[in-house]
Scaffold this motif. Structure first.
Motif, PDB file in Angstrom:
ATOM      1  N   TRP A   1       0.822  -1.202   0.000  1.00 14.81           N
ATOM      2  CA  TRP A   1       0.000   0.000   0.000  1.00 14.81           C
ATOM      3  C   TRP A   1       0.861   1.260   0.000  1.00 14.81           C
ATOM      4  N   THR A   2       1.977   1.266   0.729  1.00 13.36           N
ATOM      5  CA  THR A   2       2.833   2.452   0.756  1.00 13.36           C
ATOM      6  C   THR A   2       3.424   2.742  -0.620  1.00 13.36           C
ATOM      7  N   GLN A   3       3.596   1.715  -1.447  1.00 18.25           N
ATOM      8  CA  GLN A   3       4.094   1.926  -2.806  1.00 18.25           C
ATOM      9  C   GLN A   3       2.972   2.327  -3.766  1.00 18.25           C
ATOM     10  N   LEU A   4       1.769   1.853  -3.502  1.00 18.64           N
ATOM     11  CA  LEU A   4       0.639   2.097  -4.393  1.00 18.64           C
ATOM     12  C   LEU A   4      -0.040   3.436  -4.130  1.00 18.64           C
ATOM     13  N   GLU A   5      -0.136   3.833  -2.892  1.00 17.09           N
ATOM     14  CA  GLU A   5      -0.891   5.034  -2.535  1.00 17.09           C
ATOM     15  C   GLU A   5      -0.478   6.288  -3.305  1.00 17.09           C
ATOM     16  N   PRO A   6       0.815   6.555  -3.514  1.00 18.76           N
ATOM     17  CA  PRO A   6       1.189   7.764  -4.264  1.00 18.76           C
ATOM     18  C   PRO A   6       0.697   7.768  -5.723  1.00 18.76           C
ATOM     19  N   LEU A   7       0.338   6.613  -6.265  1.00 16.51           N
ATOM     20  CA  LEU A   7      -0.136   6.550  -7.654  1.00 16.51           C
ATOM     21  C   LEU A   7      -1.590   6.984  -7.791  1.00 16.51           C
ATOM     22  N   LEU A   8      -2.318   7.013  -6.688  1.00 16.37           N
ATOM     23  CA  LEU A   8      -3.745   7.305  -6.724  1.00 16.37           C
ATOM     24  C   LEU A   8      -4.001   8.791  -6.573  1.00 16.37           C
ATOM     25  N   ASP A   9      -4.956   9.291  -7.338  1.00 14.60           N
ATOM     26  CA  ASP A   9      -5.307  10.698  -7.221  1.00 14.60           C
ATOM     27  C   ASP A   9      -6.118  10.918  -5.948  1.00 14.60           C
ATOM     28  N   PRO A  10      -5.965  12.072  -5.337  1.00 14.22           N
ATOM     29  CA  PRO A  10      -6.721  12.327  -4.112  1.00 14.22           C
ATOM     30  C   PRO A  10      -8.213  12.412  -4.409  1.00 14.22           C
ATOM     31  N   PHE A  11      -9.023  12.030  -3.430  1.00 12.73           N
ATOM     32  CA  PHE A  11     -10.479  12.039  -3.593  1.00 12.73           C
ATOM     33  C   PHE A  11     -10.975  13.473  -3.640  1.00 12.73           C
ATOM     34  N   LYS A  12     -11.778  13.777  -4.670  1.00  8.89           N
ATOM     35  CA  LYS A  12     -12.414  15.091  -4.778  1.00  8.89           C
ATOM     36  C   LYS A  12     -13.905  14.858  -4.988  1.00  8.89           C
ATOM     37  N   ARG A  13     -14.700  15.373  -4.091  1.00 10.35           N
ATOM     38  CA  ARG A  13     -16.151  15.209  -4.184  1.00 10.35           C
ATOM     39  C   ARG A  13     -16.684  16.093  -5.304  1.00 10.35           C
ATOM     40  N   LYS A  14     -17.548  15.515  -6.151  1.00 12.72           N
ATOM     41  CA  LYS A  14     -18.146  16.254  -7.262  1.00 12.72           C
ATOM     42  C   LYS A  14     -19.271  17.164  -6.784  1.00 12.72           C
ATOM     43  N   ARG A  15     -20.001  16.711  -5.780  1.00 12.67           N
ATOM     44  CA  ARG A  15     -21.129  17.470  -5.230  1.00 12.67           C
ATOM     45  C   ARG A  15     -21.013  17.474  -3.720  1.00 12.67           C
ATOM     46  N   SER A  16     -21.636  18.471  -3.127  1.00 14.30           N
ATOM     47  CA  SER A  16     -21.625  18.498  -1.665  1.00 14.30           C
ATOM     48  C   SER A  16     -22.655  17.514  -1.128  1.00 14.30           C
ATOM     49  N   GLY A  17     -22.492  17.141   0.112  1.00 18.20           N
ATOM     50  CA  GLY A  17     -23.425  16.216   0.746  1.00 18.20           C
ATOM     51  C   GLY A  17     -23.017  14.775   0.536  1.00 18.20           C
ATOM     52  N   GLY A  18     -23.941  13.883   0.813  1.00 16.43           N
ATOM     53  CA  GLY A  18     -23.662  12.457   0.647  1.00 16.43           C
ATOM     54  C   GLY A  18     -22.984  11.870   1.858  1.00 16.43           C
ATOM     55  N   SER A  19     -22.645  10.606   1.748  1.00 16.28           N
ATOM     56  CA  SER A  19     -22.001   9.921   2.866  1.00 16.28           C
ATOM     57  C   SER A  19     -20.519  10.282   2.927  1.00 16.28           C
ATOM     58  N   ALA A  20     -19.914   9.945   4.035  1.00 16.49           N
ATOM     59  CA  ALA A  20     -18.486  10.245   4.215  1.00 16.49           C
ATOM     60  C   ALA A  20     -17.655   9.496   3.184  1.00 16.49           C
ATOM     61  N   PRO A  21     -16.583  10.115   2.681  1.00 14.57           N
ATOM     62  CA  PRO A  21     -15.749   9.442   1.682  1.00 14.57           C
ATOM     63  C   PRO A  21     -15.130   8.158   2.244  1.00 14.57           C
ATOM     64  N   ILE A  22     -14.985   7.181   1.370  1.00 12.70           N
ATOM     65  CA  ILE A  22     -14.361   5.913   1.735  1.00 12.70           C
ATOM     66  C   ILE A  22     -12.875   6.042   1.424  1.00 12.70           C
ATOM     67  N   SER A  23     -12.041   5.415   2.221  1.00 15.74           N
ATOM     68  CA  SER A  23     -10.602   5.515   1.978  1.00 15.74           C
ATOM     69  C   SER A  23     -10.226   4.845   0.656  1.00 15.74           C
ATOM     70  N   SER A  24      -9.223   5.399   0.011  1.00 17.38           N
ATOM     71  CA  SER A  24      -8.744   4.833  -1.257  1.00 17.38           C
ATOM     72  C   SER A  24      -8.273   3.400  -1.065  1.00 17.38           C
ATOM     73  N   ARG A  25      -7.706   3.113   0.072  1.00 17.88           N
ATOM     74  CA  ARG A  25      -7.233   1.753   0.346  1.00 17.88           C
ATOM     75  C   ARG A  25      -8.402   0.781   0.404  1.00 17.88           C
ATOM     76  N   ASN A  26      -9.488   1.183   1.041  1.00 12.03           N
ATOM     77  CA  ASN A  26     -10.665   0.331   1.134  1.00 12.03           C
ATOM     78  C   ASN A  26     -11.257   0.097  -0.262  1.00 12.03           C
ATOM     79  N   ILE A  27     -11.310   1.146  -1.063  1.00 12.31           N
ATOM     80  CA  ILE A  27     -11.829   1.021  -2.425  1.00 12.31           C
ATOM     81  C   ILE A  27     -10.939   0.092  -3.244  1.00 12.31           C
ATOM     82  N   MET A  28      -9.626   0.245  -3.129  1.00  8.63           N
ATOM     83  CA  MET A  28      -8.702  -0.623  -3.871  1.00  8.63           C
ATOM     84  C   MET A  28      -8.874  -2.071  -3.431  1.00  8.63           C
ATOM     85  N   ASN A  29      -9.067  -2.304  -2.147  1.00  5.65           N
ATOM     86  CA  ASN A  29      -9.321  -3.670  -1.679  1.00  5.65           C
ATOM     87  C   ASN A  29     -10.608  -4.226  -2.286  1.00  5.65           C
ATOM     88  N   GLY A  30     -11.629  -3.382  -2.432  1.00  9.21           N
ATOM     89  CA  GLY A  30     -12.869  -3.805  -3.079  1.00  9.21           C
ATOM     90  C   GLY A  30     -12.650  -4.156  -4.542  1.00  9.21           C
TER      91      GLY A  30
END
Length: 121
Positions: free
Chosen positions: A15-44
């Motif tokens: 994960w420490t090698q992969l994380e820098p390759l991922l773009d930071p999460f940017k919400r398109k719209r306000s509201g909604g549920s809390a963002p999920i971590s990129s690591r959790n999404i990658m595991n999915g």
């Protein structure tokens, strides 16, 4: 014996090698549920790729199917998975050593059956 459901999540070292390759999460719209971590999404995503399940069958603990699929598409376009494969190969080579004294390839190519309507009369 291992099955596709013997899933282990990304180890910290990878994960420490992969994380820098991922773009930071940017919400398109306000509201909604809390963002999920990129690591959790990658595991999915890895769970889905490893098991071959449908997007809708990814366990909810990884996030919603639409969020996971959206990240997968964006990261695939950016070449993240190509880089991940390179990182994994480099790590494997350092730990086990890759031996390219021979290669093997297998495959088959056949024409798909054609369905025709039966003529009446």
């Amino acid at each position: 014996m291992s099955t596709p459901y013997d899933f282990t999540e990304l180890p910290d070292e990878l994960w420490t090698q992969l994380e820098p390759l991922l773009d930071p999460f940017k919400r398109k719209r306000s509201g909604g549920s809390a963002p999920i971590s990129s690591r959790n999404i990658m595991n999915g995503i890895i769970f889905r790729l490893k098991t071959g399940c449908q997007w809708s069958m990814i366990p909810r603990s990884y996030g919603s199917k639409s969020a996971i699929h959206e990240h997968y598409r964006r990261w695939a376009r950016r070449g993240v998975f190509d880089q991940l494969i390179k990182i994994c190969l480099e790590n494997y080579h350092l730990q086990q050593g890759l031996h390219f004294s021979w290669q093997s390839m297998d495959g088959s190519l056949i024409q798909a059956p054609v369905r025709t309507k039966k003529r009446s009369g």
